[in-house]
Design a protein around this motif. Structure first.
Motif, PDB file in Angstrom:
ATOM      1  N   ALA A 119      -4.352   2.648 -24.806  1.00  0.00           N
ATOM      2  CA  ALA A 119      -5.621   1.604 -24.538  1.00  0.00           C
ATOM      3  C   ALA A 119      -5.041   1.438 -26.590  1.00  0.00           C
ATOM      4  O   ALA A 119      -4.847   0.649 -26.241  1.00  0.00           O
ATOM      5  CB  ALA A 119      -6.930   2.602 -24.438  1.00  0.00           C
ATOM      6  N   SER A 125      -4.516  -2.214 -27.684  1.00  0.00           N
ATOM      7  CA  SER A 125      -5.948  -3.332 -28.279  1.00  0.00           C
ATOM      8  C   SER A 125      -4.505  -3.685 -29.368  1.00  0.00           C
ATOM      9  O   SER A 125      -4.886  -4.298 -29.907  1.00  0.00           O
ATOM     10  CB  SER A 125      -6.385  -2.467 -28.402  1.00  0.00           C
ATOM     11  OG  SER A 125      -5.790  -0.924 -29.576  1.00  0.00           O
ATOM     12  N   GLY A 165      -3.072  -7.095 -29.069  1.00  0.00           N
ATOM     13  CA  GLY A 165      -4.647  -7.773 -28.750  1.00  0.00           C
ATOM     14  C   GLY A 165      -4.186  -9.540 -29.278  1.00  0.00           C
ATOM     15  O   GLY A 165      -5.689 -10.252 -28.742  1.00  0.00           O
ATOM     16  N   ASN A 183     -13.548 -11.200 -25.886  1.00  0.00           N
ATOM     17  CA  ASN A 183     -13.906 -10.058 -25.853  1.00  0.00           C
ATOM     18  C   ASN A 183     -15.451  -9.103 -26.491  1.00  0.00           C
ATOM     19  O   ASN A 183     -14.954  -8.217 -26.114  1.00  0.00           O
ATOM     20  CB  ASN A 183     -12.645  -9.323 -24.917  1.00  0.00           C
ATOM     21  CG  ASN A 183     -12.343  -9.620 -23.848  1.00  0.00           C
ATOM     22  OD1 ASN A 183     -12.856 -10.310 -23.004  1.00  0.00           O
ATOM     23  ND2 ASN A 183     -10.960  -9.328 -23.889  1.00  0.00           N
ATOM     24  N   TYR A 195     -17.243  -4.282 -26.916  1.00  0.00           N
ATOM     25  CA  TYR A 195     -15.703  -5.033 -27.298  1.00  0.00           C
ATOM     26  C   TYR A 195     -15.435  -4.162 -25.925  1.00  0.00           C
ATOM     27  O   TYR A 195     -16.438  -3.351 -24.905  1.00  0.00           O
ATOM     28  CB  TYR A 195     -14.689  -4.602 -27.590  1.00  0.00           C
ATOM     29  CG  TYR A 195     -14.090  -4.247 -28.925  1.00  0.00           C
ATOM     30  CD1 TYR A 195     -13.591  -4.947 -29.625  1.00  0.00           C
ATOM     31  CD2 TYR A 195     -15.110  -3.833 -29.845  1.00  0.00           C
ATOM     32  CE1 TYR A 195     -13.955  -5.917 -31.165  1.00  0.00           C
ATOM     33  CE2 TYR A 195     -15.197  -3.601 -31.714  1.00  0.00           C
ATOM     34  CZ  TYR A 195     -14.284  -5.087 -32.096  1.00  0.00           C
ATOM     35  OH  TYR A 195     -14.472  -5.654 -32.787  1.00  0.00           O
ATOM     36  N   LEU A 250     -13.554  -3.703 -22.253  1.00  0.00           N
ATOM     37  CA  LEU A 250     -11.675  -3.162 -21.666  1.00  0.00           C
ATOM     38  C   LEU A 250     -11.941  -3.374 -20.389  1.00  0.00           C
ATOM     39  O   LEU A 250     -12.294  -2.781 -19.359  1.00  0.00           O
ATOM     40  CB  LEU A 250     -11.368  -1.902 -21.813  1.00  0.00           C
ATOM     41  CG  LEU A 250     -11.722  -1.561 -23.535  1.00  0.00           C
ATOM     42  CD1 LEU A 250     -10.647  -0.154 -23.958  1.00  0.00           C
ATOM     43  CD2 LEU A 250     -10.203  -2.613 -24.646  1.00  0.00           C
ATOM     44  N   VAL A 270      -2.205  -8.744 -18.814  1.00  0.00           N
ATOM     45  CA  VAL A 270      -2.423  -8.132 -19.825  1.00  0.00           C
ATOM     46  C   VAL A 270      -1.375  -8.772 -21.274  1.00  0.00           C
ATOM     47  O   VAL A 270      -1.736  -8.922 -21.926  1.00  0.00           O
ATOM     48  CB  VAL A 270      -1.714  -6.903 -19.849  1.00  0.00           C
ATOM     49  CG1 VAL A 270      -1.359  -5.979 -20.652  1.00  0.00           C
ATOM     50  CG2 VAL A 270      -3.009  -6.075 -18.632  1.00  0.00           C
ATOM     51  N   GLY A 315      -3.224 -11.902 -22.478  1.00  0.00           N
ATOM     52  CA  GLY A 315      -4.094 -11.398 -23.450  1.00  0.00           C
ATOM     53  C   GLY A 315      -5.326 -11.659 -21.940  1.00  0.00           C
ATOM     54  O   GLY A 315      -7.077 -11.323 -23.072  1.00  0.00           O
ATOM     55  N   GLN A 320      -6.660  -9.631 -19.647  1.00  0.00           N
ATOM     56  CA  GLN A 320      -6.768  -8.656 -18.772  1.00  0.00           C
ATOM     57  C   GLN A 320      -6.271  -7.388 -20.418  1.00  0.00           C
ATOM     58  O   GLN A 320      -5.646  -7.705 -20.824  1.00  0.00           O
ATOM     59  CB  GLN A 320      -6.450  -8.122 -18.049  1.00  0.00           C
ATOM     60  CG  GLN A 320      -6.496  -6.782 -17.205  1.00  0.00           C
ATOM     61  CD  GLN A 320      -5.248  -6.537 -15.333  1.00  0.00           C
ATOM     62  OE1 GLN A 320      -5.312  -7.919 -14.975  1.00  0.00           O
ATOM     63  NE2 GLN A 320      -5.646  -5.670 -15.293  1.00  0.00           N
ATOM     64  N   GLU A 321      -6.825  -6.237 -20.319  1.00  0.00           N
ATOM     65  CA  GLU A 321      -6.552  -5.169 -21.628  1.00  0.00           C
ATOM     66  C   GLU A 321      -6.044  -3.758 -21.157  1.00  0.00           C
ATOM     67  O   GLU A 321      -4.783  -3.278 -21.800  1.00  0.00           O
ATOM     68  CB  GLU A 321      -8.054  -4.635 -22.599  1.00  0.00           C
ATOM     69  CG  GLU A 321      -8.663  -5.644 -23.033  1.00  0.00           C
ATOM     70  CD  GLU A 321      -9.805  -6.782 -22.681  1.00  0.00           C
ATOM     71  OE1 GLU A 321      -9.722  -8.084 -22.731  1.00  0.00           O
ATOM     72  OE2 GLU A 321     -10.049  -6.788 -21.334  1.00  0.00           O
TER      73      GLU A 321
END
Length: 111
Positions: A15, A19, A22, A29, A44, A46, A97, A100, A102-103
């Motif tokens: 994570a 991040s 990002g 988000n 935030y 996720l 991902v 950007g 989806q985290e």
């Protein structure tokens, strides 16, 4: 117990790593907190997806991760889990991902 800690640590590291990728943080988000204490802290969300069932070991580890993150962030970070390919296949989620949208994604293998 050691295995659970190892999985949790790996998820937290993932994570944090994601991040850092990002961008400028202007992806929608984050929002001002309406928690009633007037401190104006940002919250935030996720979004984490995977392709296995919601009874799988992936989901169990992510539920532990979700509890840890939400507890340790005092609710400022909310974790939304999407099992069972709810956000698409592994390749689709990896691309989300990268874009950007989806985290995080938990994949079985590298594509």
């Amino acid at each position: 117990m050691k295995k659970r800690w190892l999985v949790g640590s790996a998820l937290v590291l993932g994570a944090v790593s994601l991040s850092a990728c990002g961008g400028n943080g202007d992806d929608g988000n984050t929002e001002a907190s309406g928690d009633g204490n007037g401190n104006g802290e940002e919250t935030y969300t996720l979004a984490i997806g995977h392709t296995l069932a919601d009874t799988s070991h992936y989901q169990e580890a992510l539920l532990e991760f979700q509890d840890m993150i939400e507890e340790r962030s005092d609710g400022r970070i909310e974790v939304e889990l999407f099992p069972d390919s709810a956000l698409g296949g592994e390749r689709d989620m990896i691309e989300s991902v990268q874009l950007g949208n989806q985290e995080m994604v938990l994949t079985s293998t590298g594509l």
